[in-house]
Design an enzyme around this catalytic site. Sequence first.
Site, mmCIF file in Angstrom:
data_model
loop_
_atom_site.group_PDB
_atom_site.id
_atom_site.type_symbol
_atom_site.label_atom_id
_atom_site.label_comp_id
_atom_site.label_asym_id
_atom_site.label_seq_id
_atom_site.Cartn_x
_atom_site.Cartn_y
_atom_site.Cartn_z
ATOM 1 N N TRP A 339 0.846 -1.206 0.000
ATOM 2 C CA TRP A 339 0.000 0.000 0.000
ATOM 3 C C TRP A 339 0.884 1.260 0.000
ATOM 4 C CZ3 TRP A 339 -0.243 4.102 3.402
ATOM 5 C CH2 TRP A 339 -1.332 4.973 3.253
ATOM 6 N N HIS A 340 2.031 1.179 0.715
ATOM 7 C CA HIS A 340 2.884 2.352 0.826
ATOM 8 C C HIS A 340 3.544 2.718 -0.501
ATOM 9 C CE1 HIS A 340 2.465 1.756 5.144
ATOM 10 N NE2 HIS A 340 2.826 3.013 5.256
ATOM 11 N N GLY A 341 3.869 1.738 -1.288
ATOM 12 C CA GLY A 341 4.509 2.072 -2.554
ATOM 13 C C GLY A 341 4.731 0.838 -3.389
ATOM 14 N N PHE A 493 2.734 8.419 -1.230
ATOM 15 C CA PHE A 493 2.007 7.161 -1.160
ATOM 16 C C PHE A 493 0.552 7.337 -1.585
ATOM 17 C CE2 PHE A 493 5.110 6.685 2.536
ATOM 18 C CZ PHE A 493 6.101 6.281 1.674
#
Lengths: 493, 361
Positions: A339-341, A493
Amino acid sequence: MSFNSIVYAAFLVVVCLTSTVLLRHRVLRRIWPGGVRRQQALEWRNAFLLAASYVFYAAWDYRFLSLLVFSTLVDFAVGLALARRTEPQVRRRWLLVSLVSNLGLLGVFKYFDFFAHSFAALLGSLGFEAEPYLLELVLPVGISFYTFQTLSYTIDVYRGRIGAERSLLNFAAFVAFFPQLVAGPIERAADLLPQFRRTRLVTAHRFESGAFLIGTGLFKKVVIADNVSSVADASFALEQPDALQVVVGVYAFAVQIYCDFSGYTDIARGSARWLGFELSRNFNLPYFATSPSDFWRRWHISLSSWLRDYLYIPLGGNRRGPRRTSLNLMATMLLGGLWHGAAWTFVLWGALHGLLLGVYRWLEPRLAPKLAFVGPARSLLHGCNVVFFFHVICLTWLPFRAQDTGQLASRLVGLTTPSGDWLTSLDALGAWPLATVLTALLLGVQLLQYNQGTHWVVWRWPMPIRALAYAAAILVFVWTGEDNEMPFVYFQF
Amino acid sequence: MRQSVYCMLLALGFLMAAEFTLRALRRDGTLPYSYRKGGYLALVPELDEHGAGSIAIVGSSRAREAILSPTLEKALLAALRREKPKPGGATIEVRNYALSGAHADAVNQTIRHLLDAEPPPELIVYGVTPLQLETQRTDPAHHVSYTWEIGDAWDAFRRGAEDAPRYLPNAVRNELAHASWWVRLRPTVRAALRRPWSELAWQDLHEVWQAPEQQANPMRGQLPPKQQGKDRNRVIRVGKRRIEKYLDGLYQEPEYPHTRQVAWLRDSLSLCRESGVELLLVELPAAPALRRYSPEHTYPGFNRLFTELSNEFDVPFVPIDEVDVTFEARDFREQSHLTYVGAVKFSRALAPVIVREGRLR
């Protein structure tokens, strides 16, 4: 329009004054010909907030406003459909529409190129040369945040936890609410949506605490995070760092990312308070955690609770035995990392946290009876635990901050490379003395917050001491605040 | 709420007490001069405290290193005595406000501050070079913003510097710095805090407490630091390769001369005309190798532009060929800047030009 810009300050003042002073029922009733009903005044206020939020978002990139509107319309329609239909199969299909459209947006804009690249690399390693087809799209700001927020709404409506929102205006204002639009906190519809339906009052206390939150957030971002970031950047830019440089760099990054993100959240919460809203707390002294599960109850709380409620528990949570629990934890954290990257370093970061959660889950019941001390020994053990776990978390920041696996590998090698003259090593990291002083300041305040069990410790001080602290903070802000407006880390993000 | 308000008022009281203490301990509110950003930051406090002088030099580092205030002052006085003998003699204060890397936009900003000074200078000598009409090597608003006030930021934004809002904090700080010496001292304190082991940082902080005349500040009519050191006559040999590296991508048509920089230049000329302050445009010397290896159109185009502007605004323009000076290899530190001996030579040669063209009263 970043939170640490003067343009945002002007924007916030204009929006707050218009929303809370001009668009009040009491004022409108007097100035509008024919008078205005209370409900009508509230609608105008929400419409104004929606327009302001769209202006705020368009200031980043107006082209992506259409994605926000698309996501809003789809989930509003799905919510209404779910409220109307009772047949499980039909409801499931409607939910699928929301899932596919929201995750589809994320997939196309955030993950397509990453998976295309990875697939081509995999084929390459198997001996097949393939040129990946890339979309090369710019990542829309805040897409990960608002898609998760709207998804939680449709899932909650599907589960029957909340009713569907009947007003498109309220729903659109909820999705686009500017203080939390681009980097959270990811609010639940059950908490935030009702606030759009009722008259909001900005009391003196709300205004005061909002101002304090905004001030604290700006200090964390502009003074601490931006100054400490130069040390982290210098460390991660070294091709062959030694152990001291890696350790100092990762400490600096730990402070930077905490102050950057929690500073953002503080400003978001303060701004929301000035508009009469209450946003959830996203951080609770995370570096005082004693275990991975404790850490995730303190760090990015809105995301970790989202992952728990909409991923971990639906996967079975801890109800299906220890092995399945570990698998669920790992899957949740892997997706949390992703989800962050869109990069393998984030996947690795998620995997490390999944592993930590699993290991601690196994160890805790075995060690707890043996470590059940009382009195000072217990406090000492607790302190050691906090320090130890902080270092474990720092280790996980390595893959999070590394730009690629090569950079991560060179940091790991660096950890085993002895440092020569420590002053020469540190010299390569630039402004480390200022970073150290600022970190010590942060640690001091947080120790007080932790011991007194409140974030508002400064408010408990006698007035002259509090005033002296404010004066010192203003001077430190003016002297050490970063020259240029630096972007928040979580915007990417 | 009431307690918070009292608290903030008390905090402001503490800040004011700190301000009064500082003012009681220091002689003036200027900043120690340093190259790059430090020069930009020192400009406004210097003008606030000491005014603009009678002749102000503006331009980039090439003007700062080429025109030495003490030499020019002496030569001017001698030339003036020859031309216009006055009973009791004239007094001239030459101040050099040229700033590192200043292109036409930054010079425009310097001129605006000079014209706002009390009193403004009698004559502004604008040292011009082709590089000032480029934009490639500067972020249009970055360095200039260190001298901005809020109105300047708005003006720059209106004229096409899209990133101007990013640098608004600099403008706000500069506005505050008019009232607070603590705010003025920010760059010095910050430098010392960031690198406390750096001798240079502490030197600046130490200089804050020194008498102004003990410092090396061209804005105060002293020699610039580089022209005072033991290396002031050091020469770095310049070959074709170095020049090519230096010129990498510069002066390429059709981007050169950049329209935005020309617009700032024109604005500077009209500002001076409107305010009645005399302006003199002087081409600064460049090493022969730099002229030789620059794209062919650079210098003819540069001269043509300035001749046109000179006619349009009725401002004298003095190409380097019209200054009575012959340079040797030892006069150039590298391709752009003069050594001390070169600068003395040029400053002396400039005096009669100023007397002839500068319309000094």
